[in-house]
Enzyme design. Structure first.
Site, PDB file in Angstrom:
ATOM      1  N   ALA A  58       0.852  -1.191   0.000  1.00  0.00           N
ATOM      2  CA  ALA A  58       0.000   0.000   0.000  1.00  0.00           C
ATOM      3  C   ALA A  58       0.884   1.237   0.000  1.00  0.00           C
ATOM      4  O   ALA A  58       1.971   1.242   0.572  1.00  0.00           O
ATOM      5  CB  ALA A  58      -0.905  -0.011   1.229  1.00  0.00           C
ATOM      6  N   GLY A  59       0.427   2.282  -0.657  1.00  0.00           N
ATOM      7  CA  GLY A  59       1.158   3.538  -0.672  1.00  0.00           C
ATOM      8  C   GLY A  59       2.021   3.725  -1.898  1.00  0.00           C
ATOM      9  O   GLY A  59       2.715   4.729  -2.026  1.00  0.00           O
ATOM     10  N   CYS A  60       1.974   2.771  -2.805  1.00  0.00           N
ATOM     11  CA  CYS A  60       2.735   2.879  -4.051  1.00  0.00           C
ATOM     12  C   CYS A  60       1.806   3.284  -5.182  1.00  0.00           C
ATOM     13  O   CYS A  60       0.686   2.787  -5.283  1.00  0.00           O
ATOM     14  CB  CYS A  60       3.403   1.542  -4.389  1.00  0.00           C
ATOM     15  SG  CYS A  60       4.658   1.055  -3.205  1.00  0.00           S
ATOM     16  N   GLU A  61       2.285   4.179  -6.012  1.00  0.00           N
ATOM     17  CA  GLU A  61       1.511   4.637  -7.162  1.00  0.00           C
ATOM     18  C   GLU A  61       1.278   3.482  -8.144  1.00  0.00           C
ATOM     19  O   GLU A  61       0.201   3.324  -8.695  1.00  0.00           O
ATOM     20  CB  GLU A  61       2.278   5.766  -7.854  1.00  0.00           C
ATOM     21  CG  GLU A  61       1.566   6.401  -9.008  1.00  0.00           C
ATOM     22  CD  GLU A  61       2.382   7.550  -9.555  1.00  0.00           C
ATOM     23  OE1 GLU A  61       2.962   7.380 -10.649  1.00  0.00           O
ATOM     24  OE2 GLU A  61       2.444   8.608  -8.910  1.00  0.00           O
ATOM     25  N   SER A  62       2.304   2.691  -8.359  1.00  0.00           N
ATOM     26  CA  SER A  62       2.228   1.517  -9.239  1.00  0.00           C
ATOM     27  C   SER A  62       1.895   0.299  -8.401  1.00  0.00           C
ATOM     28  O   SER A  62       1.967   0.331  -7.181  1.00  0.00           O
ATOM     29  CB  SER A  62       3.569   1.298  -9.932  1.00  0.00           C
ATOM     30  OG  SER A  62       3.980   2.448 -10.611  1.00  0.00           O
TER      31      SER A  62
END
Length: 149
Positions: A58-62
């Protein structure tokens, strides 16, 4: 121990010193960016069965998948992404932690490592947050220790 994670981890040959050396040879951010992409291409194949909801970071753009297993006191990591640059960033992070002992992972000076690479100044805020999310996930696994994975 999960064999797919062990296979990935054992096939991954970069370490923090080799990443620093490779990046130090590059001049200019465009060349460094290209090197990061090449490091991403060197990631071993990520077993599709490991791409589960619980392995997403969680927290990743990709989309990023990260799985870990302990073998004795050694942290074995496997990770991948659907984005080329993020795969390179994953390689940089895994180089710091993969195959290290519980104590080595917890004592590794990640801020200094990233500072030496000059990464955080060049990444977009969303990519910077993504790399921090990956690092935090690994550190959480390390804090839980070998007996909890």
């Amino acid at each position: 121990m999960n064999q797919a994670i062990a296979d990935f981890s054992n096939s991954f040959t970069l370490n923090d010193a080799s990443v620093l050396s490779l990046m130090d040879k590059e001049h200019g951010w465009q060349n460094k960016y290209r090197r990061i992409m090449l490091m991403g291409k060197e990631l071993p194949a990520f077993d599709e069965t490991l791409k589960r909801e619980e392995s997403q970071v969680a927290g990743c753009e990709s989309q990023v998948w990260l799985v870990a297993s302990w073998h004795q006191d050694q942290l074995l990591l496997a990770a991948s992404s659907d984005a080329k640059i993020v795969k390179g960033l994953i390689a940089i992070v895994l180089a710091a932690f993969n195959g290290k002992s519980h104590r080595q992972v917890l004592e590794f000076d990640m801020p200094s490592y990233l500072d030496q690479l000059g990464l955080m100044d060049q990444l977009s805020p969303s990519r910077g947050n993504g790399i921090k999310a990956i690092i935090n996930r690994i550190l959480l696994l390390a804090e839980q220790g070998p007996d909890r994975s």
